[in-house]
Design a protein around this motif. Structure first.
Motif, PDB file in Angstrom:
ATOM      1  N   SER A 177       0.836  -1.203   0.000  1.00 41.87           N
ATOM      2  CA  SER A 177       0.000   0.000   0.000  1.00 41.87           C
ATOM      3  C   SER A 177       0.870   1.252   0.000  1.00 41.87           C
ATOM      4  N   ALA A 178       0.302   2.312  -0.532  1.00 40.91           N
ATOM      5  CA  ALA A 178       0.979   3.611  -0.583  1.00 40.91           C
ATOM      6  C   ALA A 178      -0.087   4.696  -0.595  1.00 40.91           C
ATOM      7  N   ARG A 179       0.276   5.861  -0.083  1.00 44.46           N
ATOM      8  CA  ARG A 179      -0.649   6.989  -0.082  1.00 44.46           C
ATOM      9  C   ARG A 179      -0.150   8.049  -1.056  1.00 44.46           C
ATOM     10  N   ALA A 180      -1.084   8.624  -1.811  1.00 46.36           N
ATOM     11  CA  ALA A 180      -0.765   9.710  -2.730  1.00 46.36           C
ATOM     12  C   ALA A 180      -1.603  10.936  -2.379  1.00 46.36           C
ATOM     13  N   THR A 181      -1.000  12.102  -2.526  1.00 47.04           N
ATOM     14  CA  THR A 181      -1.690  13.367  -2.304  1.00 47.04           C
ATOM     15  C   THR A 181      -1.556  14.212  -3.559  1.00 47.04           C
ATOM     16  N   LEU A 182      -2.684  14.717  -4.042  1.00 42.62           N
ATOM     17  CA  LEU A 182      -2.713  15.532  -5.252  1.00 42.62           C
ATOM     18  C   LEU A 182      -3.160  16.934  -4.862  1.00 42.62           C
ATOM     19  N   THR A 183      -2.346  17.927  -5.209  1.00 42.96           N
ATOM     20  CA  THR A 183      -2.658  19.319  -4.895  1.00 42.96           C
ATOM     21  C   THR A 183      -2.676  20.131  -6.175  1.00 42.96           C
ATOM     22  N   PHE A 184      -3.802  20.820  -6.405  1.00 45.43           N
ATOM     23  CA  PHE A 184      -3.925  21.650  -7.603  1.00 45.43           C
ATOM     24  C   PHE A 184      -4.969  22.736  -7.376  1.00 45.43           C
ATOM     25  N   ASN A 185      -4.637  23.939  -7.795  1.00 45.43           N
ATOM     26  CA  ASN A 185      -5.568  25.064  -7.723  1.00 45.43           C
ATOM     27  C   ASN A 185      -6.186  25.216  -6.330  1.00 45.43           C
ATOM     28  N   GLU A 186      -5.346  25.102  -5.314  1.00 41.82           N
ATOM     29  CA  GLU A 186      -5.726  25.284  -3.914  1.00 41.82           C
ATOM     30  C   GLU A 186      -6.630  24.169  -3.371  1.00 41.82           C
ATOM     31  N   THR A 187      -6.794  23.088  -4.126  1.00 41.01           N
ATOM     32  CA  THR A 187      -7.530  21.927  -3.645  1.00 41.01           C
ATOM     33  C   THR A 187      -6.540  20.794  -3.398  1.00 41.01           C
ATOM     34  N   LYS A 188      -6.669  20.163  -2.242  1.00 43.30           N
ATOM     35  CA  LYS A 188      -5.745  19.091  -1.860  1.00 43.30           C
ATOM     36  C   LYS A 188      -6.552  17.858  -1.467  1.00 43.30           C
ATOM     37  N   VAL A 189      -6.240  16.725  -2.099  1.00 45.54           N
ATOM     38  CA  VAL A 189      -6.928  15.469  -1.806  1.00 45.54           C
ATOM     39  C   VAL A 189      -5.898  14.355  -1.683  1.00 45.54           C
ATOM     40  N   SER A 190      -6.277  13.303  -0.995  1.00 45.42           N
ATOM     41  CA  SER A 190      -5.365  12.165  -0.863  1.00 45.42           C
ATOM     42  C   SER A 190      -6.151  10.862  -0.881  1.00 45.42           C
TER      43      SER A 190
END
Length: 274
Positions: A177-190
């Motif tokens: 397992s691994a965790r990814a975080t995506l940040t774009f245009n002031e929105t951050k999700v994981s």
């Protein structure tokens, strides 16, 4: 284009126009393509590296975009409703996290509806029209931005160039397992990605997606996407079957299931779902 013209524009036309607008933002160098190398993935978590190797991406051309056609797709509006068969076409691009999807079907086999779901230009939006004329959904806002963006993140391994972009950060968890975080245009999700022992990604979980209630309000609900039935085409393996599941306190709600017929990378503008 005026507001009146946009209202008259069909959902399918909107879908094609938005793809064409997106493709103007970047170029695909067909004379000097870039290929996945071992060094590209060396800093990624071990199960992510295993996915790239198992699925045959090392040595293959990196993708700037993808066109996805579903062989079959089904949608449920609520737990009690029956499955509705939908036609589903999808476009993703990598220069910015972008996902634009077109859906159409008939309610009760009679009333035609069309939808376009997207994350594009840093904004999430779900647009649905009945009988081509009546807009029944036009959802916008920070909850839609997060929900649409985390859906892009869920498809990182369907379009693996996403995994190498600076807007995606990885965290090692364990061997599967691994965790990814995506940040774009002031929105951050994981999201948490789960892999089996041979290198296939089988499931993702996230707490960053929002369910739309009947009154139009949003509820933050745990969401999962399940991937299975890996197939091989042109030397690469990818999951062909997908399910979307909401995890409510009173039980799970599987609302989407689909099977991919075609996955094509680095398309040009004249190839868009012709």
């Amino acid at each position: 284009m005026s507001k009146i013209q946009k209202k008259r524009e069909t959902i399918k036309s909107i879908f094609h126009r938005e793809i064409e607008e997106d493709m103007k933002k970047y170029t695909i160098n067909i004379d000097k393509p870039e290929f996945f190398k071992e060094n590209d993935i060396i800093q990624l978590p071990p199960p992510v590296q295993r996915y790239f190797k198992h699925c045959g991406y090392i040595g293959k051309e990196k993708m700037a975009n993808a066109q996805i056609k579903y062989e079959s797709a089904y949608l449920k509006m609520s737990k009690k409703q029956k499955w509705i068969n939908i036609q589903c076409r999808q476009y993703n691009s990598v220069h910015e996290p972008t996902r634009i999807i077109y859906m159409k079907s008939k309610i009760l086999g009679i009333f035609r509806f069309e939808g376009r779901d997207k994350y594009h230009n840093g904004i999430g939006n779900m647009l649905v029209r009945l009988l081509k004329r009546f807009t029944v959904v036009d959802a916008l806002g920070k909850e839609m931005d997060a929900s649409a963006l985390v859906t892009v993140l869920a498809e990182v391994f369907l379009v693996p160039s996403y995994a190498l972009q600076p807007y995606v950060k990885w965290q090692s968890i364990d061997d599967n397992s691994a965790r990814a975080t995506l940040t774009f245009n002031e929105t951050k999700v994981s999201a948490m990605f789960h892999f089996n022992s041979i290198g296939e990604m089988t499931k993702i979980d996230t707490d960053d997606r929002y369910f739309t209630e009947k009154d139009g309000t949003y509820a933050n609900v745990k969401w999962s996407a399940l991937m299975s039935d890996y197939i091989e085409k042109e030397g690469i393996k990818f999951p062909s079957e997908f399910k979307g599941v909401w995890h409510f306190n009173d039980g799970d709600f599987e609302y989407f299931k689909g099977k991919i017929a075609q996955l094509k990378f680095n398309i040009s503008s004249h190839e868009i779902f012709k």
